[in-house]
Design an enzyme around this catalytic site. Structure first.
Site, PDB file in Angstrom:
ATOM      1  CD  GLU A  41      48.468  41.521  22.310  1.00  0.00           C
ATOM      2  OE1 GLU A  41      47.298  41.129  22.343  1.00  0.00           O
ATOM      3  OE2 GLU A  41      49.428  40.786  21.984  1.00  0.00           O
ATOM      4  CE  LYS A 113      44.732  39.434  19.973  1.00  0.00           C
ATOM      5  NZ  LYS A 113      45.686  39.014  21.019  1.00  0.00           N
ATOM      6  CB  CYS A 154      49.036  39.954  19.019  1.00  0.00           C
ATOM      7  SG  CYS A 154      50.217  38.687  19.554  1.00  0.00           S
TER       8      CYS A 154
END
Length: 265
Positions: A41, A113, A154
């Site tokens: 990330e 995300k 994540c």
């Protein structure tokens, strides 16, 4: 069968520096005969300051790191998943975006995300990604030469329903590039990743940021490649580097036939 590599690095606030470091690590992955290479990330720029990010970040077609990765994928004839870039999509709008590039240097898909990391770990350690990024709205799967990949980033790791949806769309592999905090990584990283593998019978590719960064933020490292039955195939501790493993998609398919839990809900 194919070979997958996860890169572990300690990015800073210089795109040029991070690109140079990534290039060196990708060369190591190529030497290990990787077909697919994944970075962590925020590989390109390790910042959570919106004002600075708005002054530094740009669109996809101008992003130096992305352009560099496209050249590398074409040069080495490998697929590259950039764990994430910070991309500007408007005057004051940023997204945390994972980008998949094929072995001809062409962008095949990207994922923004969805779940923003808003957490108060202590009085000194607080995160508020929702004030920096516009959250994504769509889950993303993409067909690789070896099977379907489900994309995530994540903090998404803590939302199992996302991975259930990806698996039901045919994903045999799950990418979970991360900058997991040292604080939560010690407690949760391995357990959560193994759980996502087992409950979905998917391979897990989890490249990670690692170390104490220029701004004092500490990330956990321990990049992992995990089999569909939850076995850790390869792991890297705290140092920067590359892990590579041979991946057999048939194993995931076989396990799903033995225990057909994906069909039960």
């Amino acid at each position: 069968m194919f070979r997958a590599s996860c890169i572990q690095m300690k990015s800073n606030d210089s795109v040029e520096y991070n690109l140079l470091k990534t290039r060196k690590l990708i060369k190591k992955a190529v030497a290990q005969k990787a077909n697919l290479v994944l970075t962590p990330e925020i590989s390109s720029i390790f910042l959570l300051n919106k004002k600075k990010l708005l002054s530094m970040c740009t669109t996809m077609n101008k992003d130096k790191y992305l352009l560099g990765m496209k050249k590398l994928s074409k040069q080495y004839k490998i697929w590259i998943l950039i764990g994430s870039l910070i991309i500007r999509i408007g005057k004051n709008k940023l997204v945390n975006r994972s980008v998949l590039i094929n072995n001809k240097g062409i962008i095949k898909s990207y994922y923004d995300k969805i779940h923003m990391y808003d957490a108060n770990l202590s009085k000194k350690e607080k995160y508020k990604e929702s004030k920096i990024f516009v959250p994504g709205k769509k889950i993303k799967t993409v067909k690789l030469p070896w099977g379907v990949l489900g994309m995530s980033i994540c903090y998404d790791l803590r939302f199992p329903n996302l991975y259930r949806q990806l698996s039901k769309k045919g994903a045999l592999f799950l990418s979970i590039p991360s900058a997991f905090t040292q604080t939560t990584g010690i407690k949760h990283w391995h357990t959560l990743l193994k759980a996502r593998a087992i409950e979905n019978f998917c391979y897990i590719f989890a490249p990670a940021q690692s170390g104490t960064h220029f701004n004092g933020r500490k990330t956990f490292g321990h990049s992992l490649i995990i089999s569909p039955d939850g076995k850790i195939i390869k792991e890297l501790g705290k140092k920067e580097g590359v892990i590579t493993a041979s991946i057999d998609p048939k194993i995931a398919k076989k396990l799903r036939l033995i225990i057909p839990s994906l069909k039960a809900d």
